[in-house]
Design a protein around this motif. Structure first.
Motif, PDB file in Angstrom:
ATOM      1  N   GLY A 262       0.838  -1.381  -0.035  1.00 14.67           N
ATOM      2  CA  GLY A 262       0.174  -0.034   0.013  1.00 14.67           C
ATOM      3  C   GLY A 262       0.913   1.353   0.006  1.00 14.67           C
ATOM      4  N   LEU A 263       2.214   1.147   0.138  1.00 15.67           N
ATOM      5  CA  LEU A 263       2.815   2.338   0.332  1.00 15.67           C
ATOM      6  C   LEU A 263       3.014   3.193  -1.039  1.00 15.67           C
ATOM      7  CD1 LEU A 263       4.893   4.223   1.953  1.00 15.67           C
ATOM      8  CD2 LEU A 263       6.777   2.641   1.482  1.00 15.67           C
ATOM      9  N   GLU A 264       3.511   2.455  -1.889  1.00 20.69           N
ATOM     10  CA  GLU A 264       3.549   3.273  -3.288  1.00 20.69           C
ATOM     11  C   GLU A 264       2.348   4.074  -3.624  1.00 20.69           C
ATOM     12  OE1 GLU A 264       6.245   4.385  -4.766  1.00 20.69           O
ATOM     13  OE2 GLU A 264       7.452   3.307  -3.177  1.00 20.69           O
ATOM     14  N   PRO A 265       1.282   3.292  -3.686  1.00 21.18           N
ATOM     15  CA  PRO A 265       0.021   3.993  -4.224  1.00 21.18           C
ATOM     16  C   PRO A 265      -0.348   5.173  -3.526  1.00 21.18           C
ATOM     17  CG  PRO A 265      -0.255   1.517  -4.147  1.00 21.18           C
ATOM     18  CD  PRO A 265       1.023   1.927  -3.560  1.00 21.18           C
ATOM     19  N   LEU A 266      -0.112   4.965  -1.986  1.00 25.88           N
ATOM     20  CA  LEU A 266      -0.593   6.122  -1.062  1.00 25.88           C
ATOM     21  C   LEU A 266       0.227   7.295  -1.216  1.00 25.88           C
ATOM     22  CD1 LEU A 266      -1.475   4.035   2.185  1.00 25.88           C
ATOM     23  CD2 LEU A 266      -2.970   5.452   0.820  1.00 25.88           C
ATOM     24  N   LEU A 267       1.646   7.104  -1.446  1.00 24.70           N
ATOM     25  CA  LEU A 267       2.590   8.195  -1.817  1.00 24.70           C
ATOM     26  C   LEU A 267       2.211   8.881  -2.990  1.00 24.70           C
ATOM     27  CD1 LEU A 267       5.922   6.566  -1.002  1.00 24.70           C
ATOM     28  CD2 LEU A 267       4.540   8.285   0.476  1.00 24.70           C
ATOM     29  N   ALA A 268       1.643   7.870  -4.064  1.00 18.58           N
ATOM     30  CA  ALA A 268       1.465   8.650  -5.190  1.00 18.58           C
ATOM     31  C   ALA A 268      -0.119   9.731  -5.045  1.00 18.58           C
ATOM     32  CB  ALA A 268       1.099   7.772  -6.433  1.00 18.58           C
ATOM     33  N   ALA A 269      -0.792   9.071  -4.308  1.00 16.83           N
ATOM     34  CA  ALA A 269      -2.153   9.766  -3.913  1.00 16.83           C
ATOM     35  C   ALA A 269      -1.896  11.215  -3.029  1.00 16.83           C
ATOM     36  CB  ALA A 269      -2.957   8.839  -3.022  1.00 16.83           C
ATOM     37  N   VAL A 270      -0.776  11.285  -2.271  1.00  9.51           N
ATOM     38  CA  VAL A 270      -0.684  12.576  -1.731  1.00  9.51           C
ATOM     39  C   VAL A 270      -0.088  13.609  -2.530  1.00  9.51           C
ATOM     40  CG1 VAL A 270      -0.807  11.385   0.485  1.00  9.51           C
ATOM     41  CG2 VAL A 270       1.434  11.806  -0.516  1.00  9.51           C
ATOM     42  N   ARG A 271       0.123  13.208  -3.738  1.00 13.53           N
ATOM     43  CA  ARG A 271       1.028  14.448  -4.642  1.00 13.53           C
ATOM     44  C   ARG A 271       0.110  15.435  -4.810  1.00 13.53           C
ATOM     45  NH1 ARG A 271       3.637   9.708  -8.376  1.00 13.53           N
ATOM     46  NH2 ARG A 271       5.313   8.987  -6.876  1.00 13.53           N
ATOM     47  N   PRO A 272       0.726  16.665  -5.270  1.00 11.51           N
ATOM     48  CA  PRO A 272      -0.185  17.780  -5.627  1.00 11.51           C
ATOM     49  C   PRO A 272      -0.812  17.611  -6.966  1.00 11.51           C
ATOM     50  CG  PRO A 272       2.018  18.486  -4.841  1.00 11.51           C
ATOM     51  CD  PRO A 272       2.237  16.893  -4.698  1.00 11.51           C
ATOM     52  N   GLY A 273      -1.748  18.290  -7.102  1.00 10.97           N
ATOM     53  CA  GLY A 273      -2.652  17.919  -8.424  1.00 10.97           C
ATOM     54  C   GLY A 273      -3.732  16.925  -8.059  1.00 10.97           C
ATOM     55  N   ARG A 274      -3.670  15.949  -7.141  1.00  9.88           N
ATOM     56  CA  ARG A 274      -4.602  14.956  -6.730  1.00  9.88           C
ATOM     57  C   ARG A 274      -5.891  15.744  -6.158  1.00  9.88           C
ATOM     58  NH1 ARG A 274      -0.829  12.987  -9.173  1.00  9.88           N
ATOM     59  NH2 ARG A 274      -0.397  10.569  -9.191  1.00  9.88           N
ATOM     60  N   PRO A 275      -7.133  15.204  -6.221  1.00  6.55           N
ATOM     61  CA  PRO A 275      -8.072  15.659  -5.410  1.00  6.55           C
ATOM     62  C   PRO A 275      -7.827  15.879  -3.798  1.00  6.55           C
ATOM     63  CG  PRO A 275      -8.810  14.054  -7.021  1.00  6.55           C
ATOM     64  CD  PRO A 275      -7.478  13.846  -6.897  1.00  6.55           C
ATOM     65  N   VAL A 276      -8.261  16.927  -3.322  1.00 10.33           N
ATOM     66  CA  VAL A 276      -7.956  17.334  -1.961  1.00 10.33           C
ATOM     67  C   VAL A 276      -8.300  16.254  -0.911  1.00 10.33           C
ATOM     68  CG1 VAL A 276      -8.295  18.718   0.126  1.00 10.33           C
ATOM     69  CG2 VAL A 276      -7.657  19.911  -2.273  1.00 10.33           C
ATOM     70  N   ALA A 277      -9.614  15.454  -1.197  1.00 12.39           N
ATOM     71  CA  ALA A 277     -10.173  14.515  -0.252  1.00 12.39           C
ATOM     72  C   ALA A 277      -9.450  13.387  -0.437  1.00 12.39           C
ATOM     73  CB  ALA A 277     -11.678  14.395  -0.709  1.00 12.39           C
ATOM     74  N   LEU A 278      -8.807  13.058  -1.325  1.00  8.75           N
ATOM     75  CA  LEU A 278      -7.986  11.844  -1.602  1.00  8.75           C
ATOM     76  C   LEU A 278      -6.749  12.005  -1.008  1.00  8.75           C
ATOM     77  CD1 LEU A 278      -7.262   9.181  -2.954  1.00  8.75           C
ATOM     78  CD2 LEU A 278      -6.519  10.223  -5.083  1.00  8.75           C
ATOM     79  N   ARG A 279      -6.236  13.176  -1.134  1.00 10.61           N
ATOM     80  CA  ARG A 279      -4.807  13.642  -0.613  1.00 10.61           C
ATOM     81  C   ARG A 279      -4.905  13.496   1.047  1.00 10.61           C
ATOM     82  NH1 ARG A 279      -2.524  18.758  -1.968  1.00 10.61           N
ATOM     83  NH2 ARG A 279      -0.874  17.918  -1.376  1.00 10.61           N
ATOM     84  N   MET A 280      -6.028  13.930   1.362  1.00 10.68           N
ATOM     85  CA  MET A 280      -6.098  13.771   3.052  1.00 10.68           C
ATOM     86  C   MET A 280      -6.497  12.448   3.610  1.00 10.68           C
ATOM     87  SD  MET A 280      -9.089  16.955   3.411  1.00 10.68           S
ATOM     88  CE  MET A 280      -9.680  16.462   5.002  1.00 10.68           C
ATOM     89  N   VAL A 281      -7.085  11.637   2.947  1.00  8.75           N
ATOM     90  CA  VAL A 281      -7.422  10.345   3.477  1.00  8.75           C
ATOM     91  C   VAL A 281      -6.002   9.492   3.038  1.00  8.75           C
ATOM     92  CG1 VAL A 281      -8.500   8.189   3.051  1.00  8.75           C
ATOM     93  CG2 VAL A 281     -10.013  10.297   2.851  1.00  8.75           C
ATOM     94  N   ALA A 282      -5.227   9.795   1.918  1.00  6.13           N
ATOM     95  CA  ALA A 282      -4.185   9.132   1.733  1.00  6.13           C
ATOM     96  C   ALA A 282      -3.199   9.400   2.854  1.00  6.13           C
ATOM     97  CB  ALA A 282      -3.723   9.300   0.570  1.00  6.13           C
ATOM     98  N   ALA A 283      -3.014  10.584   3.069  1.00  2.00           N
ATOM     99  CA  ALA A 283      -2.106  11.121   4.217  1.00  2.00           C
ATOM    100  C   ALA A 283      -2.394  10.441   5.542  1.00  2.00           C
ATOM    101  CB  ALA A 283      -2.010  12.618   4.420  1.00  2.00           C
ATOM    102  N   GLY A 284      -3.823  10.456   6.061  1.00  2.00           N
ATOM    103  CA  GLY A 284      -3.965   9.548   7.267  1.00  2.00           C
ATOM    104  C   GLY A 284      -3.647   8.162   7.156  1.00  2.00           C
ATOM    105  N   ALA A 285      -3.929   7.661   5.875  1.00  2.00           N
ATOM    106  CA  ALA A 285      -3.538   6.281   5.679  1.00  2.00           C
ATOM    107  C   ALA A 285      -2.087   5.935   5.869  1.00  2.00           C
ATOM    108  CB  ALA A 285      -4.228   5.723   4.201  1.00  2.00           C
TER     109      ALA A 285
END
Length: 366
Positions: A262-285
């Motif tokens: 799960g590490l790589e997909p979550l790191l990709a999800a927090v990058r700038p340009g992704r939806p804010v809601a996704l970045r928040m949940v991914a950072a918490g994950a």
């Protein structure tokens, strides 16, 4: 100007309406109390037998069961609400005894027959009873009620299948999220979770469904039931699914499962340009994942333009342990200050006074 007589008549009519409503409320309450008192009088002779049954050892239950199963129909109808309430509260031998009582009485057979009743009340009541009894042989009939014309019956059927169904009912529950008579996602999620690990394989098949809602619910259930063997499929959905809602659910599930995939997909999800809601949940994950490798990317998010993303990242660093705390202290001590230093100081102060135990994590619902 409104005539005085008209005003007086209007006030009298309003007073009459209010008095009528008050009278109806009083009558309704009186009727309920009378009905409850009548029910208590009817069941009084057998209440002691029921109490003995609940407290008896297994080898002492047979005679009590036959006595209770042999009561007249009027007494059984009055006793049934008490039995239904007890089924929700008791467990172990007491619950087994109540289920045997229903079986001896033939109530399960009657409930299966009532699933085809023209009365929505009887259909819903029958579904509830069969679920409480974990009556697996009724699963096929209950599946048909998932598209019943009455919404309350549909809900009762879904909840019952969570108790008495097996892996075979999973496709029916998932499909009930679609169409004009769709079920609430929360109800289906709870039912699928209740089916346990043996249903995970069938739930995972929902990841390929055409409807985003079905894919999202399937992912949430897999995360909630600890389906670590499906981590790679969830990671793939988080990376590739066209629905933002599905990707959010996948990010949350990856944090719950705690697997390295799960590490790589979550790191990709927090990058700038992704939806804010996704970045928040991914950072918490990432914080839940506990991977030290996430420290740098999370520290970079401390000065994110979105304060919610930055705050979530700061709390995630705190959950990474000593390495995350070191990153927070370094940000807090940065002489240049700025938003990152402020976020780090706030979270460290919160932790110092015990606030971290009451951390409110960002959750984005469908």
């Amino acid at each position: 100007m409104i005539p005085t007589g008209f005003v007086i008549r209007a006030l009298l009519c309003l007073t009459a309406v209010i008095l009528t409503m008050c009278l109806l409320i009083v009558c309704a309450r009186g009727f309920r109390k009378h009905r409850q008192a009548r029910r208590q009088r009817i069941v009084a002779p057998v209440r002691g037998l029921l109490l003995q049954l609940l407290c008896a050892e297994e080898d002492e239950q047979t005679e009590l069961l036959h006595q209770l199963a042999g009561i007249d129909k009027r007494t059984w109808i009055a006793l049934e609400p008490t039995l239904t309430a007890l089924l929700e509260k008791v467990s172990g031998g007491a619950r087994t005894a109540l289920i045997r009582l229903y079986e001896l009485r033939g109530a399960a057979v009657d409930a299966v027959a009532d699933l085809g009743s023209r009365s929505a009340v009887r259909r819903g009541r029958a579904a509830q009873v069969l679920g409480q009894l974990s009556h697996r042989t009724a699963a096929e009939s209950l599946c048909r009620l998932l598209t019943d014309r009455d919404p309350d019956v549909r809900l009762a059927a879904a909840r019952a299948l969570g108790r008495c169904g097996g892996p075979v009912v999973v496709p029916h529950l998932l499909e009930s999220l679609c169409g004009a008579r769709r079920q609430p996602p929360g109800v289906i999620t709870m039912a699928l979770v209740s089916l346990g690990p043996e249903a995970q394989r069938n739930v995972a098949a929902g990841l390929e469904h055409r409807e985003p809602l079905v894919r999202a619910v399937a992912i949430e259930v897999l995360g909630a039931t600890g389906a670590v063997s499906h981590t790679s499929r969830i990671a793939r959905a988080q990376h590739r699914d066209p629905s933002v809602e599905v990707r959010i659910k996948a990010a949350r599930a990856l944090g719950r499962l705690g697997m390295p995939e799960g590490l790589e997909p979550l790191l990709a999800a927090v990058r700038p340009g992704r939806p804010v809601a996704l970045r928040m949940v991914a950072a918490g994950a990432l914080g839940n994942l506990g991977a030290v490798a996430a420290t740098g990317p999370l520290a970079d998010l401390l000065d994110d333009p979105d304060p919610h993303v930055a705050g979530t990242a700061a709390r995630a660093l705190l959950r990474l342990g000593p390495t995350g705390r070191a990153a927070l202290r370094a940000a807090a001590d940065d002489p240049s200050g700025g938003p990152a230093a402020a976020q780090a100081r706030a979270v460290l102060a919160e932790s110092a006074v015990g606030g971290a135990h009451h951390d409110v994590r960002a959750e984005v619902a469908l």
